[in-house]
Write a protein that holds these residues in place. Structure first.
Motif, short mmCIF file in Angstrom:
data_model
loop_
_atom_site.label_atom_id
_atom_site.label_comp_id
_atom_site.label_asym_id
_atom_site.label_seq_id
_atom_site.Cartn_x
_atom_site.Cartn_y
_atom_site.Cartn_z
N ALA A 167 0.95 -1.19 -0.01
CA ALA A 167 0.09 -0.15 -0.03
C ALA A 167 1.08 1.08 -0.01
CB ALA A 167 -1.11 0.05 1.20
N THR A 168 0.31 2.31 -0.68
CA THR A 168 1.17 3.53 -0.58
C THR A 168 1.43 3.96 0.61
OG1 THR A 168 -0.74 4.66 -1.33
CG2 THR A 168 0.57 4.11 -3.22
N THR A 169 0.64 3.70 1.74
CA THR A 169 0.70 4.40 2.88
C THR A 169 1.72 3.59 3.87
OG1 THR A 169 -1.07 3.16 3.72
CG2 THR A 169 -1.54 5.58 2.98
N ALA A 170 2.06 2.24 3.40
CA ALA A 170 3.15 1.38 4.09
C ALA A 170 4.26 1.69 4.13
CB ALA A 170 2.99 0.00 3.51
N ALA A 171 5.16 1.44 5.34
CA ALA A 171 6.43 1.82 5.45
C ALA A 171 7.51 1.21 4.32
CB ALA A 171 6.97 1.36 6.64
N GLU A 172 6.96 0.22 3.66
CA GLU A 172 7.58 -0.60 2.59
C GLU A 172 7.34 0.10 1.41
OE1 GLU A 172 5.21 -2.13 4.35
OE2 GLU A 172 6.52 -3.10 5.94
N PHE A 173 6.72 0.95 1.05
CA PHE A 173 6.34 1.23 -0.22
C PHE A 173 7.47 1.91 -0.89
CE2 PHE A 173 4.77 4.55 -3.16
CZ PHE A 173 4.07 3.64 -4.06
N GLU A 174 8.17 2.94 -0.20
CA GLU A 174 9.14 3.46 -0.93
C GLU A 174 10.54 2.84 -1.34
OE1 GLU A 174 9.60 6.63 -2.13
OE2 GLU A 174 7.18 6.96 -1.67
N PRO A 175 10.91 1.87 -0.42
CA PRO A 175 11.89 0.86 -0.87
C PRO A 175 11.40 -0.11 -1.98
CG PRO A 175 11.67 0.67 1.44
CD PRO A 175 10.50 1.56 1.13
N TRP A 176 10.17 -0.53 -2.03
CA TRP A 176 9.60 -1.31 -3.07
C TRP A 176 9.65 -0.61 -4.50
CZ3 TRP A 176 5.63 -0.35 -6.54
CH2 TRP A 176 5.36 -1.44 -7.33
N ARG A 177 9.17 0.93 -4.27
CA ARG A 177 9.20 1.61 -5.62
C ARG A 177 10.45 1.99 -6.01
NH1 ARG A 177 6.29 7.59 -5.68
NH2 ARG A 177 8.04 8.25 -4.67
N SER A 178 11.53 2.02 -5.11
CA SER A 178 12.63 2.24 -5.61
C SER A 178 13.26 0.88 -6.35
CB SER A 178 13.80 2.52 -4.49
OG SER A 178 15.29 2.60 -4.79
N GLN A 179 12.96 -0.18 -5.67
CA GLN A 179 13.37 -1.47 -6.36
C GLN A 179 12.70 -1.67 -7.84
OE1 GLN A 179 16.49 -3.25 -5.22
NE2 GLN A 179 16.48 -1.26 -4.52
N ASN A 180 11.48 -1.49 -7.81
CA ASN A 180 10.49 -1.86 -8.89
C ASN A 180 11.01 -1.01 -10.08
OD1 ASN A 180 7.86 -2.49 -10.17
ND2 ASN A 180 7.88 -0.30 -10.32
N ALA A 181 11.50 0.47 -9.79
CA ALA A 181 12.02 1.36 -11.01
C ALA A 181 13.39 0.85 -11.45
CB ALA A 181 12.24 2.87 -10.22
N LEU A 182 14.01 0.26 -10.47
CA LEU A 182 15.30 -0.43 -10.95
C LEU A 182 14.97 -1.44 -11.99
CD1 LEU A 182 18.68 -0.66 -10.60
CD2 LEU A 182 18.11 -2.13 -8.72
N VAL A 183 14.14 -2.41 -11.57
CA VAL A 183 13.69 -3.57 -12.35
C VAL A 183 13.15 -3.13 -13.67
CG1 VAL A 183 12.41 -5.43 -12.61
CG2 VAL A 183 13.73 -5.20 -10.50
N THR A 184 12.38 -1.96 -13.73
CA THR A 184 11.69 -1.50 -14.85
C THR A 184 12.68 -1.00 -15.72
OG1 THR A 184 9.71 -1.00 -13.53
CG2 THR A 184 10.18 0.23 -15.66
N ALA A 185 13.68 -0.26 -15.16
CA ALA A 185 14.94 0.28 -16.04
C ALA A 185 15.72 -0.84 -16.84
CB ALA A 185 15.92 1.19 -15.31
N TRP A 186 16.01 -1.86 -16.08
CA TRP A 186 16.73 -3.04 -16.46
C TRP A 186 15.71 -3.73 -17.64
CZ3 TRP A 186 18.07 -5.72 -11.40
CH2 TRP A 186 19.15 -4.97 -10.83
N LEU A 187 14.64 -3.70 -17.48
CA LEU A 187 13.57 -4.33 -18.65
C LEU A 187 13.86 -3.29 -19.91
CD1 LEU A 187 10.33 -5.44 -16.72
CD2 LEU A 187 12.16 -6.87 -17.97
#
Length: 153
Positions: A69-89
């Protein structure tokens, strides 16, 4: 797992999701030497799957690392890692495919859309002409343009 001393069952500690391990990786890196060109999906997806698995990031494309969830503490680290994987793709695609897929917000969505988009790109780009040669000859009184089209078998 039972120990010989007291027959107690010791459960393994579950690992937290990958987004809790923020890595310092370069998003401009090509993590596979195989670029997807629209015709080599099996080879490309296998190479990319192995590379993502080795980096602990496969869950971002196969859905096993869910978006918090965007309000979860894990959201920002997840978003950062997702952006990394998206860039690799993104970096693993040939430019014609890359242009059609570049605005997907999540790696999982991009992973699913790549073969579909590539199929449509090939369908509309698959013309019957392989080579067109235009010859222009000028004489004193007229301009002659000769167009030679060689058809694909």
């Amino acid at each position: 797992m039972a120990t010989p001393e007291n027959n107690q069952v010791i459960e393994p500690t579950p690992k937290p999701p990958s987004y809790t391990y923020v890595t310092v990786e370069n998003p401009n890196t090509n993590i596979t030497q195989i670029l997807f060109n629209g015709a080599n999906f099996n080879e490309w997806s296998r190479g990319l799957t192995l590379a993502l698995l080795a980096k602990g990031k496969l869950g971002y494309v196969d859905g096993t690392i869910p978006k918090p969830a965007t309000t979860a503490a894990e959201f920002e680290p997840w978003r950062s890692q997702n952006a990394l994987v998206t860039a690799w793709l993104y970096n693993s695609l040939e430019p014609p495919i890359r242009r059609t897929i570049s605005y997907r917000p999540e790696a999982k969505q991009m992973w699913v859309d790549i073969p579909l988009t590539a199929a449509n790109t090939r369908k509309y780009a698959d013309v019957n002409l392989v080579l067109t040669i235009v010859l222009i000859a000028c004489s004193r009184t007229r301009l002659i343009i000769i167009i030679i089209c060689i058809e694909r078998n």
